[in-house]
Design a protein around this motif. Structure first.
Motif, PDB file in Angstrom:
ATOM      1  N   LYS A   1     -11.895   2.936  -2.454  1.00 14.44           N
ATOM      2  CA  LYS A   1     -12.493   1.691  -1.994  1.00 14.44           C
ATOM      3  C   LYS A   1     -11.433   0.646  -1.662  1.00 14.44           C
ATOM      4  O   LYS A   1     -11.623  -0.211  -0.811  1.00 14.44           O
ATOM      5  CB  LYS A   1     -13.466   1.152  -3.051  1.00 14.44           C
ATOM      6  N   GLN A   2     -10.343   0.714  -2.393  1.00 12.23           N
ATOM      7  CA  GLN A   2      -9.235  -0.222  -2.152  1.00 12.23           C
ATOM      8  C   GLN A   2      -7.961   0.576  -1.894  1.00 12.23           C
ATOM      9  O   GLN A   2      -7.567   1.413  -2.707  1.00 12.23           O
ATOM     10  CB  GLN A   2      -9.027  -1.152  -3.351  1.00 12.23           C
TER      11      GLN A   2
ATOM     12  N   GLN B   1       0.820  -1.209   0.000  1.00 13.55           N
ATOM     13  CA  GLN B   1       0.000   0.000   0.000  1.00 13.55           C
ATOM     14  C   GLN B   1       0.853   1.257   0.000  1.00 13.55           C
ATOM     15  O   GLN B   1       0.558   2.212  -0.728  1.00 13.55           O
ATOM     16  CB  GLN B   1      -0.919  -0.005   1.227  1.00 13.55           C
TER      17      GLN B   1
END
Length: 304
Positions: free
Chosen positions: A302-303, A279
């Motif tokens: 959302k992700q 991430q």
């Protein structure tokens, strides 16, 4: 990393000559005697998690909205003069900070806003801070929203070089610049009202959800560091071959999953406060790809 053409900042409080000691960390139970390998791990974890690593061995802190340590009732630090250091490390920091000032002033102006630059405090060992009473080298770099200052013990850079073989001197410069740009990213969030809004939300939810909000804050700061790198390179051609990969390696190295695996052998995603290695890399690359603040909306994503 090409530094010669970067404007040096005078918004630096150089406290490295004030004493305070660099040997011990003032941790409970004689923790100042930890071996260098442990100190390096704790310093990296402290920066990545935004906390004093003494917590990992039995301490207690109160946290601010930015994830930096805070102690209630701490006296305000004395006012100090700012300027531009003249040693090599100080000038490196001042050039990176100066570059962030130029970039963010331009980006804010584009949106009709004015940018107020943070002050960066250079210190050795420990120093007084509004967010925590005492800043210590074991905390790693952090941003304090209440005084709008970035605190940096440059020994952290030496620890990165010692920890990651093959990264030393000039080869580590962009990784070190990424660390500074990430903390300045928190200042940008503060100016835009992100940090106080998130802190308010965190006070209304449980610990797990508060951690999830903190992850979005930190990934956005990674993205904003990428925005800075994009514009700085467009304006001054600061990047050399391998620099971006170096920054991505640094981002991956301080992912919560990797640090938890190194420190405790297991991964607990609900305890993440900065995001996984993947991430952190993804959001730095997102900011670097186009240099647009709008691409850094981790709160709507959302992700992650």
């Amino acid at each position: 990393m090409r530094l010669d053409d970067l404007q040096e900042s005078s918004n630096i409080e150089d406290r490295r000559g004030e004493g305070g000691g660099g040997g011990g960390f003032g941790l409970p139970g004689g923790a100042g005697g930890l071996g260098i390998g442990t100190i390096i791990i704790l310093g990296l974890i402290g920066w990545a998690l935004g906390i004093d690593p003494s917590i990992l061995i039995g301490g207690a802190e109160i946290f601010s909205g930015s994830g930096s340590p805070s102690v209630q009732g701490a006296p305000p630090p004395a006012q100090r003069r700012t300027g531009t250091p003249q040693d090599d490390m100080g000038r490196f920091v001042s050039r990176v900070l100066g570059s962030t000032e130029v970039v963010w002033k331009q980006v804010f102006a584009k949106d009709g806003k004015s940018y107020r630059a943070p002050v960066l405090v250079l210190y050795k060992g420990r120093t007084q801070a509004s967010c925590g009473g005492v800043a210590q080298s074991a905390m790693g770099p952090f941003y304090c929203p209440s005084d709008q200052k970035v605190y940096l013990d440059t020994s952290f850079f030496r620890e990165i070089e010692n920890r990651f073989r093959g990264c030393s001197g000039k080869a580590c410069q962009f990784s070190e610049a990424y660390v500074i740009a990430h903390e300045v990213g928190h200042h940008v969030q503060n100016l835009l009202g992100v940090l106080p809004k998130v802190q308010q939300q965190q006070q209304q939810v449980g610990k797990v959800e508060a951690n999830h909000l903190q992850v979005r804050v930190e990934l956005q700061a990674d993205c904003l560091a990428g925005v800075w790198a994009y514009h700085a390179n467009q304006e001054r051609k600061i990047l050399e071959p391998g620099d971006v990969e170096e920054a991505l390696n640094a981002a991956a190295a301080v992912g919560d999953d990797r640090l938890q695996r190194q420190s405790q052998g297991t991964i607990v995603p609900d305890s993440f406060t900065h995001g996984s290695s993947a991430q952190r890399v993804r959001w730095f690359k997102t900011g670097f790809s186009r240099g647009e603040i709008g691409d850094c909306d981790t709160f709507s994503a959302k992700q992650l």
